[in-house]
Design an enzyme around this catalytic site. Structure first.
Site, PDB file in Angstrom:
ATOM      1  N   ASN A  68     -10.936  -2.725  -5.338  1.00  8.99           N
ATOM      2  CA  ASN A  68     -10.164  -1.743  -6.124  1.00  8.99           C
ATOM      3  C   ASN A  68     -10.789  -1.437  -7.491  1.00  8.99           C
ATOM      4  OD1 ASN A  68      -6.957  -2.919  -4.827  1.00  8.99           O
ATOM      5  ND2 ASN A  68      -8.161  -1.159  -4.172  1.00  8.99           N
ATOM      6  N   ASP A 116       0.830  -1.208   0.000  1.00  8.98           N
ATOM      7  CA  ASP A 116       0.000   0.000   0.000  1.00  8.98           C
ATOM      8  C   ASP A 116       0.864   1.258   0.000  1.00  8.98           C
ATOM      9  OD1 ASP A 116      -2.452   1.245  -0.089  1.00  8.98           O
ATOM     10  OD2 ASP A 116      -2.666   1.322   2.092  1.00  8.98           O
TER      11      ASP A 116
HETATM   12  C1  IPE Z   1      -5.193  -2.781  -0.034  1.00 11.20           C
HETATM   13  O1  IPE Z   1      -4.954  -1.443  -0.283  1.00 11.20           O
HETATM   14  C2  IPE Z   1      -5.294  -3.522  -1.336  1.00 11.20           C
HETATM   15  C3  IPE Z   1      -4.018  -3.714  -2.024  1.00 11.20           C
HETATM   16  C4  IPE Z   1      -2.856  -3.408  -1.560  1.00 11.20           C
HETATM   17  C5  IPE Z   1      -4.134  -4.310  -3.327  1.00 11.20           C
HETATM   18  P1  IPE Z   1      -6.151  -0.398  -0.408  1.00 11.20           P
HETATM   19  O2  IPE Z   1      -5.535   0.925  -0.631  1.00 11.20           O
HETATM   20  O3  IPE Z   1      -7.143  -0.854  -1.420  1.00 11.20           O
HETATM   21  O4  IPE Z   1      -6.820  -0.516   1.020  1.00 11.20           O
HETATM   22  P2  IPE Z   1      -7.678   0.547   1.834  1.00 11.20           P
HETATM   23  O5  IPE Z   1      -8.685   1.151   0.892  1.00 11.20           O
HETATM   24  O6  IPE Z   1      -6.730   1.574   2.363  1.00 11.20           O
HETATM   25  O7  IPE Z   1      -8.285  -0.251   2.951  1.00 11.20           O
HETATM   26  C1  IPE Z   2      -1.650   0.132  -3.333  1.00 17.14           C
HETATM   27  O1  IPE Z   2      -1.411   1.479  -3.392  1.00 17.14           O
HETATM   28  C2  IPE Z   2      -1.880  -0.500  -4.685  1.00 17.14           C
HETATM   29  C3  IPE Z   2      -3.269  -0.876  -4.931  1.00 17.14           C
HETATM   30  C4  IPE Z   2      -4.234  -0.844  -4.052  1.00 17.14           C
HETATM   31  C5  IPE Z   2      -3.589  -1.336  -6.256  1.00 17.14           C
HETATM   32  P1  IPE Z   2      -2.594   2.516  -3.393  1.00 17.14           P
HETATM   33  O2  IPE Z   2      -2.975   2.802  -4.811  1.00 17.14           O
HETATM   34  O3  IPE Z   2      -3.720   2.073  -2.540  1.00 17.14           O
HETATM   35  O4  IPE Z   2      -1.894   3.778  -2.780  1.00 17.14           O
HETATM   36  P2  IPE Z   2      -2.489   4.794  -1.722  1.00 17.14           P
HETATM   37  O5  IPE Z   2      -2.955   3.997  -0.538  1.00 17.14           O
HETATM   38  O6  IPE Z   2      -3.621   5.515  -2.388  1.00 17.14           O
HETATM   39  O7  IPE Z   2      -1.336   5.693  -1.390  1.00 17.14           O
HETATM   40 MG    MG Z   3      -4.138   2.316  -0.550  1.00 18.41          MG
END
Ligand code: IPE
Ligand code: IPE
Ligand code: MG
Length: 243
Positions: A78, A30
């Site tokens: 997502n 993340d």
């Molecule tokens: C968790 O990250 C999912 C992945 C790393 C693929 P998210 O960014 O989707 O999670 P939330 O929304 O902060 O819970």
């Molecule tokens: C994790 O990074 C990757 C996916 C969930 C696909 P994020 O895209 O959630 O990055 P942040 O949390 O918005 O910084």
């Molecule tokens: Mg995220």
């Protein structure tokens, strides 16, 4: 008078084969979006940088003797992101699979996709299935959680058991019908990005996992910090409810 605290000495960590105690490590990758935002870049650039870190970190884990590495790449939730971002992530995953096809031979690793592949584009799905099939006799495991949600995974496992005619099930029945049937439960789950939550990841399997949370954004994660997480894991006492 103010005394400045002496900066903690960064001691190098010497780790060799840790696979006996740490067979399976899982990452919630993340922070890609925030990494890009901090640089005034589009979020897609954060995912691009994140994909290169993902290549490095998984190889590093295999080189430490870890048997299975799981990465959470795209959740069932997502899909709610803007189409442009979803498309960029899917394109990066497709490129990654081209790279991995060759690279993971060196590490004797097989590819396993955790998640429902039916929602992926036919080309990504075919590529993933071809590599899964081609690598299936290798001994190490790289699980990529893609269109993965732990609640859906448990529901799917229960429905498969019903379809097999079961009217009551055991814990082993459920475990063996999850996407992780081959790799089992993670010993250590690492979440980057500073949030303290599980976000629908490996809910059943992480019942007794150790957790390591770091503020480091995924694109900034280094092999050194992975080693620090491993060292912390090795120093923990897993009691499993006992004493
Ligand atoms: C968790 O990250 C999912 C992945 C790393 C693929 P998210 O960014 O989707 O999670 P939330 O929304 O902060 O819970
Ligand atoms: C994790 O990074 C990757 C996916 C969930 C696909 P994020 O895209 O959630 O990055 P942040 O949390 O918005 O910084
Ligand atoms: Mg995220």
């Amino acid at each position: 008078m103010l005394f400045r605290k002496k900066k903690r000495e960064e001691k190098p960590i010497f780790l060799e084969n840790v696979g006996d105690s740490l067979r399976h490590i899982a990452f919630i990758m993340d922070g890609n979006g925030r990494w890009a935002k901090a640089r005034s870049l589009p979020r897609e650039m954060g995912h691009k940088k994140g994909a290169s870190v993902f290549e490095r970190i998984t190889l590093h884990c295999f080189s430490r003797g870890i048997h299975a590495v799981t990465v959470y790449a795209f959740s069932t939730e997502n899909w709610s992101r803007p189409q442009k971002e979803v498309d960029a992530i899917m394109a990066l995953l497709s490129d990654y699979l081209d790279y991995a096809e060759q690279k993971f031979k060196d590490y004797d690793a097989r590819l396993v996709i955790l998640g429902d592949k039916s929602r992926l584009s036919p080309s990504l799905r075919e590529k993933a299935e071809r590599i899964e099939e081609m690598s299936k006799d290798r001994s190490h495991i790289l699980n990529i959680a893609l269109n993965y949600g732990a609640r859906d995974e448990i529901v799917t496992a229960c429905n498969s058991l019903i379809a097999e005619g079961k009217t009551s099930v055991t814990r082993d029945d459920i475990s063996s019908h999850l996407y992780t049937a081959l790799s089992g439960d993670p010993d250590l789950v690492v979440r980057t990005g500073g949030d303290f939550r599980i976000s629908n990841f490996l809910l059943w399997q992480s019942a007794y996992a150790e957790f390591y949370f770091t503020k480091t954004l995924w694109p900034d994660l280094t092999e050194g910090e992975v080693d620090a997480a491993i060292a912390e894991f090795l120093g923990r006492h897993r009691r499993y409810g006992g004493l």
